[in-house]
Motif scaffolding. Structure first.
Motif, short mmCIF file in Angstrom:
data_model
loop_
_atom_site.label_atom_id
_atom_site.label_comp_id
_atom_site.label_asym_id
_atom_site.label_seq_id
_atom_site.Cartn_x
_atom_site.Cartn_y
_atom_site.Cartn_z
N ASP A 44 0.78 -1.33 0.03
CA ASP A 44 -0.22 0.08 0.08
C ASP A 44 1.04 1.32 0.05
O ASP A 44 1.61 1.60 0.99
CB ASP A 44 -0.84 0.06 1.42
CG ASP A 44 -1.57 1.08 1.53
OD1 ASP A 44 -2.04 1.96 0.43
OD2 ASP A 44 -2.04 1.36 2.53
N ALA A 45 1.10 1.83 -1.08
CA ALA A 45 2.12 2.90 -1.37
C ALA A 45 1.49 4.38 -1.50
O ALA A 45 0.74 4.42 -2.30
CB ALA A 45 2.85 2.67 -2.48
N PRO A 62 -0.03 -5.36 7.58
CA PRO A 62 0.53 -5.28 8.79
C PRO A 62 -0.06 -6.62 9.54
O PRO A 62 -1.47 -6.76 9.42
CB PRO A 62 0.38 -4.06 9.45
CG PRO A 62 -0.83 -3.44 8.77
CD PRO A 62 -0.90 -3.93 7.55
N ARG A 63 0.60 -7.37 10.51
CA ARG A 63 0.14 -8.51 11.30
C ARG A 63 0.54 -8.26 12.82
O ARG A 63 1.79 -8.10 12.67
CB ARG A 63 0.46 -9.80 10.80
CG ARG A 63 -0.07 -10.34 9.64
CD ARG A 63 0.18 -11.42 9.38
NE ARG A 63 0.48 -12.55 10.35
CZ ARG A 63 0.82 -13.79 10.25
NH1 ARG A 63 0.75 -14.59 9.10
NH2 ARG A 63 1.06 -14.66 11.19
N PRO A 67 7.00 -8.45 14.31
CA PRO A 67 7.89 -6.85 14.54
C PRO A 67 7.53 -6.03 13.26
O PRO A 67 7.37 -6.63 12.13
CB PRO A 67 9.22 -7.32 14.68
CG PRO A 67 9.20 -8.75 14.35
CD PRO A 67 8.15 -9.50 14.30
N THR A 68 7.59 -4.83 13.51
CA THR A 68 7.54 -3.85 12.27
C THR A 68 8.97 -3.14 12.02
O THR A 68 9.51 -2.67 12.99
CB THR A 68 6.44 -2.64 12.49
OG1 THR A 68 5.27 -3.57 12.81
CG2 THR A 68 6.48 -1.80 11.22
N VAL A 69 9.31 -3.24 10.79
CA VAL A 69 10.70 -2.77 10.33
C VAL A 69 10.53 -1.65 9.36
O VAL A 69 9.86 -1.80 8.41
CB VAL A 69 11.69 -3.65 9.81
CG1 VAL A 69 13.06 -3.19 9.35
CG2 VAL A 69 11.58 -5.03 10.62
N TYR A 126 7.82 -16.23 -1.14
CA TYR A 126 6.74 -16.69 -0.10
C TYR A 126 5.29 -16.08 -0.11
O TYR A 126 4.57 -16.70 0.71
CB TYR A 126 7.64 -16.35 1.21
CG TYR A 126 8.79 -17.04 1.37
CD1 TYR A 126 8.78 -18.61 1.48
CD2 TYR A 126 9.97 -16.45 1.38
CE1 TYR A 126 10.21 -19.25 1.69
CE2 TYR A 126 11.26 -17.09 1.37
CZ TYR A 126 11.25 -18.42 1.61
OH TYR A 126 12.46 -18.89 1.56
N GLY A 127 5.09 -15.29 -1.05
CA GLY A 127 3.77 -14.55 -0.84
C GLY A 127 3.54 -13.81 0.20
O GLY A 127 2.50 -12.91 0.33
N GLU A 128 4.51 -13.61 1.16
CA GLU A 128 4.35 -12.59 2.38
C GLU A 128 5.76 -12.52 2.85
O GLU A 128 6.94 -13.08 2.52
CB GLU A 128 3.72 -13.25 3.34
CG GLU A 128 4.01 -14.48 3.81
CD GLU A 128 3.31 -15.00 5.30
OE1 GLU A 128 2.34 -14.14 5.75
OE2 GLU A 128 3.76 -16.10 6.08
N LEU A 129 5.89 -11.44 3.72
CA LEU A 129 7.14 -11.05 4.38
C LEU A 129 7.25 -11.72 6.07
O LEU A 129 5.98 -11.66 6.51
CB LEU A 129 7.32 -9.41 4.41
CG LEU A 129 7.25 -9.02 3.12
CD1 LEU A 129 7.47 -7.48 3.10
CD2 LEU A 129 8.43 -9.40 2.25
#
Ligand code: BES
Ligand code: ZN
Length: 443
Positions: A44-45, A62-63, A67-69, A126-129
């Motif tokens: 989402d940019a 976000p999940r 953690p958030t980087v 992987y389809g996700e981070l």
């Protein structure tokens, strides 16, 4: 050429020079390119307009359990002059051997674009981070990040994160992973000295009046003693001495005095007694003249006393020097020493404090493991840098998090100079670094 490299080339073609008003449109086109790229990856940019150049923020969904980087970078670049010293045009990226020549190749497009591509590779695979990512890409780093601090304050919740990662610093040598745990701060000013009301014939009036060019030279010369110590009263009052462990560690690096001689081409080193070149560059404050002018600059001679002359100064600061205080002391000094027969006007510029973090913190260690994975398992070296990224301390103050400085700039990358370059090797290492970093920070 790989698709990743040709995309970097496309990015490097935007002449996104933040200091130059005439490139305003290029700044918008450049941030548009980034928005399109990050959106195409499923992030989402959003582009946020500011009083200056736009800021781009992009997030994966976000999940709360992760953690958030934050990954910070800057899409603005330095001006290109002197243009005639470029061997290839600055905004036509050119590959010569392993080197990509272009303005912004290292500082900072190549470095943060590698992070973007690392994220893209992980998403494809992987389809996700493994973590929540927030890209924060600004267009005013090279002019002091003047609008980013208030943006951080206004959007504190939207930008909430656990740590920030930045590749905008250097490596001590090719292939040697380097973790930077400190940066110098910066404080800029310029001053103009005025004398006669108009330019004068230097024969007719010379000798009876003060020449503003001479006055500027005298004032600039008053900044240092013959050994390089700064003569502004109070300048060193809050300077923190270097710690013993860091002096020992830096002494164990490849010879910094020799490297400084070789990289700069000077005939001899100069500076404060009792410090090595690396200590002077990373851990001591400075006063530098970045520009000086006045009078006739054309071919041949012109016998004139110019009515005014100027100098542009910047001070590099170390912990705990306060930028505003240093500017005040410097302005007082200049006003006090302005010679009779002329007046001085001091204009203060942008400023930001030094930054240091604990390299042994858990985030610091995760970053060092990632660096090691990106560079053949080699142990990272720990350094401080002399350059500044003023927003890093604001990230600490406003968002409350450390920044991990994972630099990929090589000693001969020529940042801010003609023939800036970035190696394909480090571009590819940067992509691996991002992948390893997100994995290590997820642990
Ligand atoms: N990437 C540099 C900072 C840097 C360079 C850090 C080399 C460590 C090693 C950054 O883009 C930069 O040039 N910053 C400016 C900041 C200033 C204009 C506020 C600087 O240091 O001059
Ligand atoms: Zn720069």
């Amino acid at each position: 050429m790989s698709p990743q490299l040709s995309e970097l080339f496309e990015f490097l073609r935007f002449p996104s020079i933040s200091t130059d008003r005439s490139h305003r449109e290029d700044m918008h086109r450049c941030v548009g390119f980034l928005q399109k790229k990050l959106s195409s990856m499923g992030l989402d940019a959003k582009v946020h307009q500011t009083a200056g150049h736009p800021i781009l923020v992009a997030k994966n969904p976000p999940r709360p359990d992760r953690p958030t980087v934050m990954i910070y970078g800057h899409y603005d670049v330095q001006p290109v002059d002197p243009l005639h010293e470029w061997k290839t045009p600055p905004f036509e990226p050119t590959l010569v051997g392993d080197k990509i020549y272009a303005r912004g190749a290292t500082d900072n497009k190549g470095q943060h674009f590698a992070h973007i591509l690392g994220v893209e590779e992980t998403l494809k695979e992987y389809g996700e981070l493994p973590v929540n990512v927030i890209f924060l890409l600004e267009g005013e780093e090279e002019i002091g990040s003047v609008n980013l601090g208030s943006f951080l304050t206004q959007h504190r919740d939207y930008l909430r994160c656990d740590v920030c990662a930045v590749s905008d610093t250097g490596m001590i040598a090719p292939g040697i992973p380097t973790f930077t745990y400190g940066l110098r701060g910066i404080a800029c000013l310029e001053f103009t000295v005025r004398g006669p009301a108009l330019d004068l014939h230097s024969g007719v009036y010379g000798g009876a009046i003060r020449n503003p060019c001479s006055a500027v030279a005298q004032m600039v010369a008053s900044l240092h003693d013959s050994e390089g110590r700064i003569l502004i009263s109070g300048f060193y009052d809050s300077v923190q001495p270097l710690e013993r462990w860091e002096r020992e560690m830096w002494a164990s690096l490849p010879d910094g005095d020799a490297a400084t001689l070789a990289e700069t081409g000077v005939p001899a080193l100069w500076g404060e007694d009792g410090y090595t070149a690396l200590e002077q560059r990373w851990g001591r404050p400075t006063a530098e003249v970045n520009g000086i002018g006045g009078g006739y600059q054309g071919e041949g001679s012109k016998t004139v006393i110019a009515r005014e002359a100027f100098a542009k100064l910047s001070f590099r600061l170390v912990p705990d020097q306060q930028p505003d205080e240093i500017l005040r002391l410097a302005a007082d000094h200049l006003r006090a020493i302005c010679p009779t027969g002329c007046t001085v006007e001091v204009t203060l510029g942008h400023a930001g404090p030094a930054y240091v973090m604990d390299p042994h913190s858990s985030h610091g260690q995760a970053a060092q493991r990632a660096l090691s994975r990106a560079f053949d398992g080699k142990e990272p070296r720990l350094i401080r840098e002399g350059g500044s990224i003023p927003i890093i301390q604001s990230v600490k103050d406003i968002l409350g998090v450390d920044s991990l400085l994972l630099g990929l700039a090589l000693p001969d990358c020529q940042i801010h100079a003609p023939n800036e370059n970035f190696t394909v090797t480090n571009f590819e290492a940067g992509i691996r670094l991002n992948r390893a970093l997100l994995e290590e920070l997820a642990k």
